[in-house]
Motif scaffolding. Structure first.
Motif, PDB file in Angstrom:
ATOM      1  N   ARG A 135     -25.111 -81.990 -35.734  1.00 19.35           N
ATOM      2  CA  ARG A 135     -24.630 -82.011 -34.401  1.00 19.35           C
ATOM      3  C   ARG A 135     -26.196 -81.903 -33.840  1.00 19.35           C
ATOM      4  O   ARG A 135     -26.254 -81.997 -32.605  1.00 19.35           O
ATOM      5  N   GLY A 136     -27.242 -81.702 -34.577  1.00 26.33           N
ATOM      6  CA  GLY A 136     -28.586 -81.776 -33.843  1.00 26.33           C
ATOM      7  C   GLY A 136     -29.539 -81.069 -34.889  1.00 26.33           C
ATOM      8  O   GLY A 136     -29.570 -80.189 -35.558  1.00 26.33           O
ATOM      9  N   TRP A 137     -30.568 -82.118 -34.959  1.00 21.09           N
ATOM     10  CA  TRP A 137     -31.548 -81.520 -36.076  1.00 21.09           C
ATOM     11  C   TRP A 137     -32.365 -80.369 -35.451  1.00 21.09           C
ATOM     12  O   TRP A 137     -32.647 -79.364 -36.190  1.00 21.09           O
ATOM     13  N   LEU A 184     -38.480 -78.955 -28.754  1.00 18.67           N
ATOM     14  CA  LEU A 184     -36.969 -78.989 -29.408  1.00 18.67           C
ATOM     15  C   LEU A 184     -36.120 -78.232 -28.585  1.00 18.67           C
ATOM     16  O   LEU A 184     -36.207 -77.300 -27.996  1.00 18.67           O
ATOM     17  N   THR A 185     -35.006 -79.038 -28.233  1.00 20.09           N
ATOM     18  CA  THR A 185     -33.964 -78.333 -27.185  1.00 20.09           C
ATOM     19  C   THR A 185     -32.966 -77.780 -27.921  1.00 20.09           C
ATOM     20  O   THR A 185     -32.220 -78.338 -28.927  1.00 20.09           O
ATOM     21  N   SER A 186     -32.796 -76.431 -27.933  1.00 17.77           N
ATOM     22  CA  SER A 186     -31.525 -75.958 -28.652  1.00 17.77           C
ATOM     23  C   SER A 186     -30.230 -75.900 -28.164  1.00 17.77           C
ATOM     24  O   SER A 186     -30.008 -76.197 -27.061  1.00 17.77           O
ATOM     25  N   ASN A 397     -27.562 -87.463 -32.825  1.00 17.14           N
ATOM     26  CA  ASN A 397     -27.834 -86.173 -32.198  1.00 17.14           C
ATOM     27  C   ASN A 397     -28.124 -86.075 -30.860  1.00 17.14           C
ATOM     28  O   ASN A 397     -27.849 -85.349 -30.216  1.00 17.14           O
ATOM     29  N   ARG A 398     -28.612 -87.278 -30.198  1.00 12.15           N
ATOM     30  CA  ARG A 398     -28.898 -87.243 -28.804  1.00 12.15           C
ATOM     31  C   ARG A 398     -27.612 -87.239 -27.883  1.00 12.15           C
ATOM     32  O   ARG A 398     -27.762 -86.864 -26.965  1.00 12.15           O
ATOM     33  N   GLN A 399     -26.653 -87.842 -28.599  1.00 16.61           N
ATOM     34  CA  GLN A 399     -25.567 -87.839 -28.007  1.00 16.61           C
ATOM     35  C   GLN A 399     -24.861 -86.584 -27.541  1.00 16.61           C
ATOM     36  O   GLN A 399     -24.403 -86.014 -26.719  1.00 16.61           O
ATOM     37  N   TRP A 400     -24.742 -85.872 -28.867  1.00 19.74           N
ATOM     38  CA  TRP A 400     -24.230 -84.323 -28.898  1.00 19.74           C
ATOM     39  C   TRP A 400     -25.155 -83.679 -27.910  1.00 19.74           C
ATOM     40  O   TRP A 400     -24.482 -82.852 -27.231  1.00 19.74           O
ATOM     41  N   GLN A 401     -26.526 -83.899 -27.972  1.00 14.36           N
ATOM     42  CA  GLN A 401     -27.440 -83.040 -27.089  1.00 14.36           C
ATOM     43  C   GLN A 401     -27.106 -83.506 -25.493  1.00 14.36           C
ATOM     44  O   GLN A 401     -27.056 -82.783 -24.567  1.00 14.36           O
TER      45      GLN A 401
END
Length: 470
Positions: A135-137, A184-186, A397-401
């Motif tokens: 879902r995101g690194w 990094l965006t959490s 990952n960017r889509q989930w974010q």
């Protein structure tokens, strides 16, 4: 003299090698990009990392070096997990060694799976709890660093050391490491303000405990029955108005919230773990109430409640703008795929460590189509799971974010904070934008996509696809 000569003839035992290496098990070349991103960030956090593409020098007998490092120096083994990786012969050999070491070192958590792509469970590691990077690194990195710290993995107390072999790999055409911080965006929302105290009430005189247990869940704000009384963030006047028919309750003590979470409340024999669980539950109830009042679609999963964007918030197929600073972007939160409507949402997990925050978990809920709109959600958990695996597998990952950020802007409106109610005068201020973390180093791997690049997956755009077999 004889004793002295005998003593001199006995060889000195060699000092045991120090286990301070975090061993990254991966497949080449499929996992190289992930390893090149993760390893320097772990090094920047103070950990000593071994991974073949960065550590092996020309001329090294690579298999001997890998095996020796794992057997003699590794304190943890990070296992990259995908179907392709787990099928690699070298990785399977490393798994066998890692599982043997887990027994030898009496460390059942020696092997830490990293889920970098969905994978089928493999014998020997099926029961191990993985850390999710799908879902995101950035989200996975934060969880991994938290896990390594909690398991007391050796970390350098001095300045971080980035291995010089990066330059060698750069000359081979690999991905370069830049001595620049990376933002990094959490998936954490910082709690910027919360009540200072939580109130403990006890009955004055004899009361009907059964009646109290029945009326407590009907309170408009969280109440938790504990020992001979209950805890709440509500005032004495609020408690009297709600529980007046049951009996009279006296405010015994206002306990500092953080002291309650970290130590419990000894005068009432409330243990630390019970106190922590109650505080987490109350904050979660406040979040749920906030979402309910905004008409989000509520769905009960096996271990959590999710709140999803429904037809009351946005039409099917509409892009929701997000990005309060800089260039505005957009993401879809509802659309059609495989004959169903998918609807994005989140579950929340409150936490007070290392600072108070809400941790959000992305969810996708599916419903049949009825007259061009979503019907009631599917009640078959297996089909829900199967649709998530097929429809969402192409999301990057960017889509989930992007979906998370769009969801938060839709939920908070024009406000920069969300106010969760624990009582008439007791609120929790939650920042509407996710917490940003910084890594001391970065790579030149692309982290920003153009707006249209975010929505190119067929399942996202709702392009016709074969109906899924039931």
């Amino acid at each position: 003299m004889m004793e002295e000569r005998v003593a001199q003839s006995v060889p000195l035992a060699s000092a045991p090698e120090v286990r301070d290496v975090v061993f990254l098990s991966k497949a080449t070349p499929g996992d190289d990009e992930f390893a090149l991103w993760l390893a320097p960030k772990l090094e920047a956090a103070g950990y000593k990392v071994f991974t073949d593409i960065r550590t092996l020098e020309p001329g090294d007998r690579w298999r001997n070096v890998i095996t020796s490092t794992l057997q003699n120096q590794a304190c943890k083994m990070l296992l990259c997990c995908s179907n392709e990786t787990l099928a690699a012969a070298g990785v399977q050999e490393e798994i066998e060694i890692g599982l043997d070491l887990a027994k030898e070192l009496k460390d059942p958590r020696f092997v830490i799976p990293l889920r970098i792509r969905p994978y089928k469970k493999l014998f020997g590691i099926a029961g191990l709890q993985y850390i999710d990077f799908v879902r995101g690194w950035a989200e996975g990195l934060e969880k991994l660093l938290e896990t390594l710290k909690r398991q007391k993995v050796p970390v350098r107390t001095q300045a971080a050391i980035i291995q010089p072999s990066w330059e060698l790999y750069r000359r081979r055409g690999g991905v370069a490491l830049k001595e620049e911080p990376e933002r990094l965006t959490s998936n954490w929302l910082r709690i910027s303000e919360a009540p200072d105290t939580i109130n403990y009430f006890e009955a004055s005189g004899v009361i009907d405990r059964d009646a109290l247990a029945k009326i407590a869940p009907k309170s408009p704000y969280p109440v938790a029955l504990m020992q001979g009384g209950f805890v709440t963030f509500q005032s004495a006047d609020e408690v009297a108005a709600i529980f007046g028919d049951v009996g009279r309750f006296v405010l015994v003590h206002s306990v500092p919230l953080m002291a309650f979470v970290e130590s419990g409340y000894e005068p009432a024999n409330i243990k630390r773990q019970d106190a922590s669980n109650v505080a987490h539950s109350m904050f979660r109830q406040a979040w749920n109430s906030y979402c309910q009042k905004r008409g989000l679609l509520e769905y009960h999963y096996s271990n959590a409640v999710g709140f999803h964007v429904g037809k009351g918030q946005t039409p099917i197929g509409k892009k929701i703008a997000w990005g309060t600073q800089g260039e505005r972007r957009s993401s879809m939160l509802r659309n059609v795929a495989k004959g169903h409507v998918w609807q994005y949402g989140v579950s929340v997990l409150p936490s007070f460590w290392p600072f108070p925050h809400l941790k959000l978990k992305s969810r996708v809920l599916f419903a049949p189509i009825l007259d061009g709109e979503a019907d009631d959600p599917l009640q078959d958990p297996k089909k829900q799971h199967r649709l998530r695996r097929t429809v969402c597998k192409g999301w990057r990952n960017r889509q989930w974010q992007g979906r998370l950020l769009a969801f938060l802007e839709l939920l908070s409106g024009d406000r920069s904070v969300m106010l969760l109610e624990l009582g008439k005068a007791a609120t929790v201020r939650v920042e509407a934008a996710p917490q940003l973390f910084s890594s001391p180093v970065s790579t030149v791997l692309p982290s920003v996509l153009q707006d249209e690049d975010e929505e190119i997956d067929p399942s996202t755009l709702g392009r016709p696809e074969p109906e899924e077999e039931t």
